[in-house]
Design a protein around this motif. Structure first.
Motif, mmCIF file in Angstrom:
data_model
loop_
_atom_site.group_PDB
_atom_site.id
_atom_site.type_symbol
_atom_site.label_atom_id
_atom_site.label_comp_id
_atom_site.label_asym_id
_atom_site.label_seq_id
_atom_site.Cartn_x
_atom_site.Cartn_y
_atom_site.Cartn_z
ATOM 1 N N ASN A 1 0.812 -1.211 0.000
ATOM 2 C CA ASN A 1 0.000 0.000 0.000
ATOM 3 C C ASN A 1 0.852 1.270 0.000
ATOM 4 O OD1 ASN A 1 -2.281 1.602 -0.005
ATOM 5 N ND2 ASN A 1 -2.464 1.604 2.218
ATOM 6 N N THR A 2 1.516 1.532 -1.130
ATOM 7 C CA THR A 2 2.115 2.847 -1.317
ATOM 8 C C THR A 2 0.997 3.837 -1.612
ATOM 9 O OG1 THR A 2 2.593 2.088 -3.577
ATOM 10 C CG2 THR A 2 4.427 2.101 -2.004
ATOM 11 N N TRP A 3 1.313 5.165 -1.507
ATOM 12 C CA TRP A 3 0.208 6.126 -1.373
ATOM 13 C C TRP A 3 -0.056 7.012 -2.592
ATOM 14 C CZ3 TRP A 3 1.464 8.143 4.254
ATOM 15 C CH2 TRP A 3 1.278 7.088 5.153
ATOM 16 N N GLY A 4 0.901 7.233 -3.439
ATOM 17 C CA GLY A 4 0.663 7.951 -4.685
ATOM 18 C C GLY A 4 0.285 9.409 -4.564
ATOM 19 N N TYR A 5 0.887 10.156 -3.613
ATOM 20 C CA TYR A 5 0.456 11.538 -3.404
ATOM 21 C C TYR A 5 1.122 12.563 -4.327
ATOM 22 C CZ TYR A 5 -2.513 10.667 0.615
ATOM 23 O OH TYR A 5 -3.543 10.262 1.419
ATOM 24 N N PHE A 6 2.394 12.389 -4.632
ATOM 25 C CA PHE A 6 3.110 13.403 -5.423
ATOM 26 C C PHE A 6 3.712 12.730 -6.657
ATOM 27 C CE2 PHE A 6 3.989 14.133 -0.814
ATOM 28 C CZ PHE A 6 3.045 15.120 -0.620
ATOM 29 N N THR A 7 3.424 13.262 -7.837
ATOM 30 C CA THR A 7 3.939 12.680 -9.062
ATOM 31 C C THR A 7 4.672 13.737 -9.879
ATOM 32 O OG1 THR A 7 1.904 13.111 -10.299
ATOM 33 C CG2 THR A 7 2.032 11.033 -9.108
ATOM 34 N N PRO A 8 5.625 13.317 -10.718
ATOM 35 C CA PRO A 8 6.411 14.289 -11.489
ATOM 36 C C PRO A 8 5.612 14.899 -12.632
ATOM 37 C CG PRO A 8 7.508 12.141 -11.304
ATOM 38 C CD PRO A 8 6.092 11.950 -10.901
ATOM 39 N N SER A 9 5.869 16.150 -12.880
ATOM 40 C CA SER A 9 5.264 16.825 -14.037
ATOM 41 C C SER A 9 6.054 16.495 -15.298
ATOM 42 C CB SER A 9 5.261 18.340 -13.831
ATOM 43 O OG SER A 9 6.591 18.852 -13.823
ATOM 44 N N LEU A 10 5.407 16.614 -16.425
ATOM 45 C CA LEU A 10 6.094 16.433 -17.700
ATOM 46 C C LEU A 10 7.165 17.505 -17.878
ATOM 47 C CD1 LEU A 10 6.249 14.771 -20.299
ATOM 48 C CD2 LEU A 10 4.510 16.292 -21.290
ATOM 49 N N GLU A 11 6.936 18.672 -17.309
ATOM 50 C CA GLU A 11 7.936 19.742 -17.376
ATOM 51 C C GLU A 11 9.236 19.329 -16.689
ATOM 52 O OE1 GLU A 11 4.337 21.401 -18.785
ATOM 53 O OE2 GLU A 11 4.692 20.222 -16.959
ATOM 54 N N LEU A 12 9.132 18.648 -15.556
ATOM 55 C CA LEU A 12 10.342 18.146 -14.903
ATOM 56 C C LEU A 12 11.001 17.088 -15.779
ATOM 57 C CD1 LEU A 12 12.322 17.716 -12.571
ATOM 58 C CD2 LEU A 12 10.653 16.158 -11.534
ATOM 59 N N TYR A 13 10.229 16.168 -16.315
ATOM 60 C CA TYR A 13 10.777 15.109 -17.167
ATOM 61 C C TYR A 13 11.567 15.699 -18.325
ATOM 62 C CZ TYR A 13 10.845 10.773 -19.927
ATOM 63 O OH TYR A 13 11.237 9.661 -20.648
ATOM 64 N N LYS A 14 11.021 16.740 -18.941
ATOM 65 C CA LYS A 14 11.674 17.346 -20.101
ATOM 66 C C LYS A 14 12.863 18.224 -19.725
ATOM 67 C CE LYS A 14 7.709 17.357 -23.253
ATOM 68 N NZ LYS A 14 6.773 18.202 -24.063
ATOM 69 N N ILE B 1 12.429 9.191 -12.393
ATOM 70 C CA ILE B 1 11.046 9.123 -12.870
ATOM 71 C C ILE B 1 10.793 7.798 -13.580
ATOM 72 C CG2 ILE B 1 9.341 10.177 -14.402
ATOM 73 C CD1 ILE B 1 10.851 12.844 -14.018
ATOM 74 N N LEU B 2 9.721 7.137 -13.213
ATOM 75 C CA LEU B 2 9.258 5.938 -13.908
ATOM 76 C C LEU B 2 8.186 6.348 -14.907
ATOM 77 C CD1 LEU B 2 9.267 2.792 -14.084
ATOM 78 C CD2 LEU B 2 7.412 2.823 -12.393
ATOM 79 N N ALA B 3 8.462 6.120 -16.193
ATOM 80 C CA ALA B 3 7.555 6.531 -17.260
ATOM 81 C C ALA B 3 6.885 5.300 -17.869
ATOM 82 C CB ALA B 3 8.325 7.298 -18.330
ATOM 83 N N PRO B 4 5.736 5.462 -18.507
ATOM 84 C CA PRO B 4 5.054 4.334 -19.139
ATOM 85 C C PRO B 4 5.978 3.587 -20.107
ATOM 86 C CG PRO B 4 3.610 6.224 -19.090
ATOM 87 C CD PRO B 4 4.953 6.714 -18.635
ATOM 88 N N GLY B 5 5.896 2.262 -20.052
ATOM 89 C CA GLY B 5 6.720 1.427 -20.908
ATOM 90 C C GLY B 5 8.003 0.962 -20.259
ATOM 91 N N GLN B 6 8.328 1.514 -19.082
ATOM 92 C CA GLN B 6 9.529 1.096 -18.368
ATOM 93 C C GLN B 6 9.180 0.036 -17.331
ATOM 94 O OE1 GLN B 6 10.912 4.905 -16.850
ATOM 95 N NE2 GLN B 6 12.312 5.156 -18.590
ATOM 96 N N HIS B 7 10.187 -0.716 -16.947
ATOM 97 C CA HIS B 7 10.010 -1.778 -15.962
ATOM 98 C C HIS B 7 10.537 -1.325 -14.607
ATOM 99 C CE1 HIS B 7 8.973 -5.342 -18.543
ATOM 100 N NE2 HIS B 7 9.372 -4.475 -19.473
#
Length: 544
Positions: free
Chosen positions: A311-324, A337-343
């Motif tokens: 039960n991790t909580w998922g409160y804060f997620t990275p913005s695409l602006e940070l990713y870029k 950052i874990l992005a879609p398609g990664q393991h």
């Protein structure tokens, strides 16, 4: 030390829960007449960690302080919560009921505990070295506690926040706010300076005291306080350089350096966030990791409910602006950052993120109900304890998030970045020493040594290197650099992903529209309503 702090903090938590709500009340730790032995004083010293006790590990060292980062351009809110929307949209009210409302009272309680030690220990019949360590630790935590609050509540418009020391008469505790926040920073820097004089080196700490502050920690925090003060007066950059040089000039067993993985340099940044580096040459000050108590922050941001595995909580997620913001080839991006398609390895399972089902097939994640939770990327930086699913690494309670990775609050890379910034802002862009400092950090990240040491490059390196770490605040950085009117008023984006022909495809989406930022009011937050209990002279920040 972990077990000692845990047991002491349990006692302190009970006392805190049963005590007066008046944040200005200054009670002694226990009864004065019981402070007779070294053991009595050590109990008081360990009591300074009450903010990370099991009672406060969620509200203070879990979600608590990071709520304010939701106002930055790095963070998207992972779960619907109206009071967090208030923070993000710069319309936070003093009655906001989030965990951050408790930080003020808890940190002032820590100031009171530190003051008791500073007041009482000098007159005790104890050996000089022990007394110096106790006093240095109390001075460190008084400065630490104030620095946790001051950047968010004090400025040049509203003034500072109450300064209470061991010399403050009881009748004067409820006094008007300092006229300028620099008075706070001066006090904080003075505390860290004196702490640095009194504390032992890290190499001098016995095994059962690893985790207590030491000279390098005090000097590094003095640099951080001076860095924040420099937004109001550039002369403080000289203190930044002075304090960073003290840390960088240490030799022998106390020499600090960037962590480099000798077996695979390309994994150096990712492997920095493993328990094997809990006391490496890069970690300067941390909250000790444990699977039975301590800071819960590491699991707070990872996907909500952990696919039913934990039960991790998922409160804060990275913005695409940070990713870029990360350059192509920057190993810090995928380590952060874990992005879609990664393991990712999570609780002994290989997870294909973006989506996942128990039989391993790709499934859509577009059935999430709000824009908040369809941001499509999550923070992976601190997730190494959950890789194997071993309950020797994470809490067996499955929702407490306690884990074996130290919560690192100050590391050597931050010291390098602070000095580089001070050099660039005082000696000009292109400064040779600043280039070398930034190039060392870039090289560790797999990037070419081609920094030109411009202000913009320093700002981006700091953003990428320190993203989502517990205290080097992106929000505070953007404010003090004067970039808030441009960076905090543009829309923020994320991605949505879905399975398509056996592949994961993503689409950029606007998660939050443009915001309105008032540079007069919104560089600080409202003082929590509960802070006004028992005081007549405390005034609220303007605009709130």
């Amino acid at each position: 030390m972990k077990k000692i702090i845990f047991s002491i903090c349990l006692v302190v938590s009970v006392l805190a829960m049963s005590g007066c709500a008046d944040f200005l009340e200054r009670e002694s730790y226990g009864k004065d007449e019981t402070w007779k032995t070294k053991e009595d004083v050590m109990q008081a010293v360990y009591g300074l960690y009450h903010f990370v006790s099991p009672y406060w590990s969620e509200e203070i060292c879990g979600r608590g302080h990071m709520w304010l980062e939701c106002a930055s351009d790095n963070v998207l809110i992972g779960r619907d919560r109206a009071s967090v929307d208030e923070i993000r949209e710069f319309r936070m009210s003093p009655s906001n009921d989030n965990d951050v409302s408790r930080v003020w009272e808890v940190m002032y309680q820590n100031v009171a505990k530190a003051n008791n030690i500073i007041k009482l220990v000098p007159d005790m019949s104890l050996d000089g070295a022990f007394k110096n360590q106790a006093l240095g630790t109390a001075l460190f935590f008084r400065g630490f506690s104030m620095l946790w609050m001051v950047p968010y509540y004090g400025d040049d418009t509203n003034g500072g926040i109450p300064i209470i020391t061991e010399k403050t008469p009881t009748a004067e505790i409820d006094s008007p706010r300092p006229s300028h926040v620099l008075q706070n920073y001066d006090q904080i820097i003075a505390d860290f300076r004196e702490a640095g004089d009194k504390l032992p080196y890290f190499s001098e700490l016995p095994a059962d005291q690893i985790g207590l502050p030491h000279k390098a920690a005090a000097w590094a925090y003095a640099a951080r306080a001076a860095l924040y003060a420099s937004a109001y007066d550039a002369k403080y950059y000289d203190i930044v350089i002075e304090m960073c040089d003290k840390v960088m000039g240490m030799t022998g067993a106390d020499k600090r350096s960037l962590y480099i993985d000798s077996s695979d340099k390309s994994k150096s940044f990712a492997n920095l966030w493993r328990k094997e580096q809990n006391h490496s040459s890069e970690y300067i000050f941390s909250l000790e990791g444990s699977n039975t108590n301590g800071a819960r922050y590491h699991g707070v941001s990872f996907v909500n409910a952990g696919w039913g595995l934990y039960n991790t909580w998922g409160y804060f997620t990275p913005s695409l602006e940070l990713y870029k913001a990360f350059e192509e080839g920057d190993t810090r991006r995928d380590a952060t950052i874990l992005a879609p398609g990664q393991h990712i390895q999570f609780m002994g399972r290989d997870i294909l993120f973006g989506g996942y089902s128990p039989d391993g097939t790709v499934v859509s994640i577009t059935n999430r109900t709000t824009a908040h939770v369809s941001a499509g990327m999550v923070l992976r930086k601190f997730m190494s304890p959950w890789e194997t699913g071993s309950y020797s690494e994470v809490s067996s309670l499955r929702d407490k998030l306690w884990n074996s990775l130290n919560c690192c609050l100050m590391r050597y890379a931050d010291v390098m970045l602070m000095k580089a910034e001070a050099l660039i802002w005082t000696k000009g862009e292109g400064n040779g020493e600043a280039k070398e400092l930034l190039n060392d950090i870039r090289e560790r990240a797999g990037l070419p040594r081609n920094s030109q040491a411009t202000k913009a490059q320093l700002q981006n390196e700091r953003r990428c290197e320190l993203a989502f770490e517990f205290q080097p605040s992106r929000f505070v950085d953007v404010i003090r650099w004067g970039l808030a009117p441009s960076l905090l008023t543009t829309p923020l984006h994320g991605v949505i992903s879905k399975g398509q022909s056996g592949q994961i495809v993503t689409e950029e989406v606007e998660v939050y529209p443009a915001r309105t930022y008032n540079p007069t009011y919104n560089k600080v937050f409202p003082i929590p309503e509960r802070a006004f209990t028992g005081t007549e002279n405390l005034t609220q920040n303007k605009g709130y």
